[in-house]
Design an enzyme around this catalytic site. Structure first.
Site, PDB file in Angstrom:
ATOM      1  CB  CYS A  51      58.965   9.801  -4.748  1.00 41.74           C
ATOM      2  SG  CYS A  51      60.848  10.667  -4.909  1.00 41.74           S
ATOM      3  NE  ARG A 134      62.828  11.072  -9.965  1.00 38.26           N
ATOM      4  CZ  ARG A 134      61.851  11.238  -8.686  1.00 38.26           C
ATOM      5  NH1 ARG A 134      61.636   9.977  -8.173  1.00 38.26           N
ATOM      6  NH2 ARG A 134      61.613  12.397  -8.407  1.00 38.26           N
TER       7      ARG A 134
HETATM    8  C1  BEZ Z   1      59.407  14.432  -6.394  1.00 35.47           C
HETATM    9  O1  BEZ Z   1      58.483  15.006  -6.638  1.00 35.47           O
HETATM   10  O2  BEZ Z   1      59.455  13.215  -6.323  1.00 35.47           O
HETATM   11  C2  BEZ Z   1      60.784  15.349  -6.336  1.00 35.47           C
HETATM   12  C3  BEZ Z   1      60.968  16.180  -7.194  1.00 35.47           C
HETATM   13  C4  BEZ Z   1      62.289  17.102  -7.282  1.00 35.47           C
HETATM   14  C5  BEZ Z   1      63.088  16.627  -5.940  1.00 35.47           C
HETATM   15  C6  BEZ Z   1      62.876  15.569  -5.251  1.00 35.47           C
HETATM   16  C7  BEZ Z   1      61.725  15.034  -5.281  1.00 35.47           C
END
Ligand code: BEZ
Length: 234
Positions: A51, A134
């Protein structure tokens, strides 16, 4: 136990309305965005690495999207103070692909109750029932959903593609055409075989640049300049 109702808006639907608190104050969505294209997107959680890379990239491209009359609005099921602390940390500490000191100026919605996320089908329990996937909703100036893309938690989005989507939708509206696979401004466009804006109409209008490989596959040229003239905000 009461069954949870999750709605899934579809392409062509009016974007579900909501009021929310964001890092840029309250918003009334989509009403206050009338006349603009908007990308409403969700991310799973603040202070997570994928993110973070996405926010740095999107914030760096904010002006490029603004130039095609497209505003950005983010959402996660975190609270406002988490959002503020995360965005401050991004600006102060995180560098990604040479982008640093990046300030996120577009609104990031707090949605602890998941009310908005549920309205938009962003909570997909097979993936996670506590985080939004997402999701990307491209909404036109009349508040109609024109494109929906969902990515899982582990996959960061391709922001060149999101920009291409906005430009292609605007070009389709401006020239009443469709855009073929991997289309970029300057590539030939597709004339629909049927309908009032289709091949027969183009023939009647003497569109001499139309090339047909068969009755169902006709293209014509729209220059890169014509596309940018139509989509770039004056
Ligand atoms: C992230 O790195 O944004 C992420 C990865 C796995 C689950 C939730 C967020």
């Amino acid at each position: 136990m009461e069954e949870q109702v999750m709605s899934m808006p579809r392409i062509g639907d009016k974007a579900p309305a909501f009021k929310a608190v964001t890092t840029q104050g309250e918003i009334n969505f989509p009403e206050q965005y009338a006349g603009h294209w908007v990308i409403l997107f969700s991310h799973p959680a603040d202070f997570t690495p994928v993110c973070t890379s996405e926010f740095i990239t999107f914030a760096s491209l904010e002006q490029k999207f603004a130039d095609v009359n497209c505003k950005l609005v983010g959402l996660s099921v975190d609270g406002l103070y988490s959002h503020i602390a995360w965005l401050r940390t991004i600006k102060e500490k995180i560098e990604y692909k040479g982008m640093k000191n990046v300030e996120v100026r577009f609104p990031l919605i707090e949605d602890i109750t998941m009310e908005v996320a549920k309205k938009y089908g962003m909570i997909q329990p097979g993936e996670s029932s506590t985080k939004a996937v997402r999701a990307v909703f491209v909404i036109d100036p009349k508040g109609i959903i024109r494109t929906i893309i969902y990515y899982p938690l582990s996959l960061g989005r391709n922001f060149d593609e999101l920009y291409r989507v906005v430009v292609a939708l605007q070009a389709a509206d401006a020239f009443t055409i469709a855009t073929p696979a991997d289309w970029r401004p300057g590539d030939d466009v597709i004339i629909s075989p049927a309908g009032s804006c289709g091949v027969a109409q183009a023939r009647m209008e003497g569109k001499e640049d139309m090339v047909c490989k068969d009755w169902f596959f006709c293209t014509r040229k729209i220059s890169e300049q014509q596309v940018w003239d139509a989509v770039l905000k004056k």
